[in-house]
Scaffold this motif. Structure first.
Motif, short mmCIF file in Angstrom:
data_model
loop_
_atom_site.label_atom_id
_atom_site.label_comp_id
_atom_site.label_asym_id
_atom_site.label_seq_id
_atom_site.Cartn_x
_atom_site.Cartn_y
_atom_site.Cartn_z
N LEU A 72 -12.14 6.46 -2.68
CA LEU A 72 -13.57 6.19 -2.86
C LEU A 72 -14.02 5.04 -1.97
CD1 LEU A 72 -13.83 6.61 -6.73
CD2 LEU A 72 -14.78 8.15 -4.98
N GLN A 73 -13.20 4.00 -1.87
CA GLN A 73 -13.53 2.88 -1.00
C GLN A 73 -13.63 3.33 0.45
OE1 GLN A 73 -14.36 -0.20 -2.12
NE2 GLN A 73 -14.12 0.71 -4.13
N ARG A 74 -12.66 4.14 0.87
CA ARG A 74 -12.65 4.62 2.25
C ARG A 74 -13.87 5.49 2.54
NH1 ARG A 74 -6.96 6.07 4.07
NH2 ARG A 74 -6.90 3.82 3.91
N LEU A 75 -14.27 6.28 1.58
CA LEU A 75 -15.43 7.15 1.73
C LEU A 75 -16.74 6.36 1.69
CD1 LEU A 75 -16.27 10.18 1.83
CD2 LEU A 75 -16.28 10.12 -0.65
N GLY A 76 -16.70 5.21 1.03
CA GLY A 76 -17.92 4.42 0.85
C GLY A 76 -18.65 4.77 -0.42
N ALA A 77 -17.98 5.54 -1.28
CA ALA A 77 -18.55 5.88 -2.59
C ALA A 77 -18.28 4.72 -3.55
CB ALA A 77 -17.92 7.17 -3.13
N VAL A 78 -19.02 4.70 -4.64
CA VAL A 78 -18.94 3.58 -5.58
C VAL A 78 -18.23 4.04 -6.86
CG1 VAL A 78 -20.28 1.92 -6.92
CG2 VAL A 78 -21.12 2.70 -4.68
N PRO A 98 -13.56 -4.00 4.63
CA PRO A 98 -13.62 -3.12 3.45
C PRO A 98 -12.22 -2.75 2.96
CG PRO A 98 -15.02 -2.28 5.22
CD PRO A 98 -14.21 -3.40 5.80
N PHE A 99 -12.09 -2.51 1.65
CA PHE A 99 -10.79 -2.20 1.06
C PHE A 99 -10.12 -1.00 1.71
CE2 PHE A 99 -12.29 -4.76 -2.58
CZ PHE A 99 -11.19 -5.58 -2.70
N GLY A 100 -10.89 0.04 2.04
CA GLY A 100 -10.31 1.21 2.69
C GLY A 100 -9.66 0.86 4.00
N ASP A 101 -10.27 -0.06 4.75
CA ASP A 101 -9.69 -0.52 6.01
C ASP A 101 -8.50 -1.45 5.78
OD1 ASP A 101 -11.65 0.92 7.28
OD2 ASP A 101 -12.89 -0.83 7.75
N LEU A 102 -8.54 -2.22 4.70
CA LEU A 102 -7.41 -3.10 4.39
C LEU A 102 -6.14 -2.28 4.17
CD1 LEU A 102 -8.73 -5.88 1.99
CD2 LEU A 102 -7.72 -6.17 4.25
N LEU A 103 -6.26 -1.16 3.48
CA LEU A 103 -5.08 -0.34 3.24
C LEU A 103 -4.50 0.16 4.57
CD1 LEU A 103 -3.10 0.95 1.31
CD2 LEU A 103 -4.68 2.88 1.07
N HIS A 104 -5.36 0.56 5.52
CA HIS A 104 -4.87 0.94 6.86
C HIS A 104 -4.10 -0.22 7.49
CE1 HIS A 104 -6.57 4.84 7.48
NE2 HIS A 104 -7.82 4.44 7.51
N GLU A 105 -4.66 -1.41 7.38
CA GLU A 105 -4.03 -2.61 7.95
C GLU A 105 -2.67 -2.87 7.31
OE1 GLU A 105 -5.18 -7.24 7.75
OE2 GLU A 105 -6.82 -5.92 8.44
N TRP A 106 -2.61 -2.79 5.98
CA TRP A 106 -1.35 -3.01 5.29
C TRP A 106 -0.32 -1.95 5.67
CZ3 TRP A 106 -4.31 -3.34 0.05
CH2 TRP A 106 -4.99 -4.56 -0.01
N ALA A 107 -0.78 -0.70 5.83
CA ALA A 107 0.13 0.38 6.20
C ALA A 107 0.69 0.17 7.60
CB ALA A 107 -0.58 1.73 6.11
N ARG A 136 -2.26 4.36 -13.71
CA ARG A 136 -1.28 5.26 -13.11
C ARG A 136 -1.56 5.38 -11.62
NH1 ARG A 136 -2.45 10.94 -15.91
NH2 ARG A 136 -1.10 11.69 -14.26
N ALA A 137 -0.64 5.97 -10.89
CA ALA A 137 -0.76 6.06 -9.43
C ALA A 137 -2.04 6.75 -8.99
CB ALA A 137 0.46 6.78 -8.86
N GLU A 138 -2.46 7.78 -9.68
CA GLU A 138 -3.66 8.52 -9.28
C GLU A 138 -4.90 7.64 -9.30
OE1 GLU A 138 -0.58 11.42 -10.38
OE2 GLU A 138 -1.35 9.65 -11.39
N PHE A 139 -4.92 6.64 -10.18
CA PHE A 139 -6.05 5.71 -10.19
C PHE A 139 -6.13 4.98 -8.85
CE2 PHE A 139 -7.86 1.53 -10.61
CZ PHE A 139 -9.07 1.78 -11.25
N VAL A 140 -4.99 4.49 -8.36
CA VAL A 140 -4.96 3.76 -7.09
C VAL A 140 -5.37 4.68 -5.94
CG1 VAL A 140 -3.45 2.51 -5.48
CG2 VAL A 140 -3.19 2.18 -7.95
N GLU A 141 -4.86 5.91 -5.94
CA GLU A 141 -5.21 6.87 -4.88
C GLU A 141 -6.71 7.15 -4.87
OE1 GLU A 141 -2.83 10.29 -5.79
OE2 GLU A 141 -0.99 9.36 -5.07
N VAL A 142 -7.26 7.44 -6.04
CA VAL A 142 -8.69 7.75 -6.15
C VAL A 142 -9.53 6.54 -5.76
CG1 VAL A 142 -10.55 8.29 -7.78
CG2 VAL A 142 -8.42 9.59 -7.85
N TRP A 143 -9.16 5.36 -6.26
CA TRP A 143 -9.95 4.16 -6.00
C TRP A 143 -10.01 3.86 -4.51
CZ3 TRP A 143 -9.82 -0.80 -4.10
CH2 TRP A 143 -10.88 -1.62 -4.50
N PHE A 144 -8.86 3.88 -3.83
CA PHE A 144 -8.86 3.61 -2.39
C PHE A 144 -9.58 4.72 -1.62
CE2 PHE A 144 -5.65 0.26 -2.97
CZ PHE A 144 -6.17 -0.69 -2.10
#
Length: 165
Positions: free
Chosen positions: A90-96, A20-29, A80-88
């Motif tokens: 939501l992915q981490r939460l499992g919301a759509v 999942p994208f939320g987990d990918l960000l953890h991996e990239w970090a 803008r940056a807030e879009f990226v923050e919100v999108w990830f």
């Protein structure tokens, strides 16, 4: 048949990994902690900052609002940056995330919100490029109809929104 072949081709090429994208960000970090992940004007985030400081913080705020896995959230933010923050977040939460164009007005956002169960809507403030115009009577700050199970989160001055990330 065609879908199965395409799916298999994407998996063999490594495009679909099942992560999942939320987990990918953890991996990239973890792999690229100090490298620049996001730039918005003069503001910059490393992968670690984006993962820990921004996305985890926004995700915690969403949970405090009562959003859960499977909830649909209308996101009306410009590039803008807030879009990226919100999108990830939501992915981490499992919301759509239900994406709305910044140019959408009351009618479009109300339609998306009504069709999606509308637990929350994200929009910019008037000072940061809002294009929602004046809010009709009985609506929240972004012009989206207010209901008892609906939150409107505005990027910028939090005012009395009650959301803190």
């Amino acid at each position: 048949m065609v879908r199965d072949r395409r799916r298999e081709r994407y998996r063999s090429a490594g495009y679909w990994t099942g992560v999942p994208f939320g987990d990918l960000l953890h991996e990239w970090a973890t792999r690229h902690a100090g490298r620049t992940a996001l730039v918005d004007g003069e503001r910059r985030w490393t992968y670690r900052q984006l993962d820990d400081d921004a996305v985890d913080r926004v995700c915690a705020g969403l949970r405090r609002l009562g959003l859960r896995r499977g909830d649909r959230v209308v996101v009306q933010l410009p590039n803008r940056a807030e879009f990226v923050e919100v999108w990830f977040a939501l992915q981490r939460l499992g919301a759509v995330p239900v994406h709305a164009m910044p140019g959408h007005r009351y009618a479009e956002i109300a339609h998306l919100a009504a069709r999606r169960g509308r637990p929350a809507t994200w929009s910019p403030t008037a000072t940061s490029g809002s294009t929602t115009g004046r809010s009709p009577p009985g609506s929240g700050p972004s012009g989206v109809p207010s209901t008892s199970h609906h939150h409107v989160v505005v990027v910028g001055d939090p005012g009395d929104s009650g959301f803190t990330a």
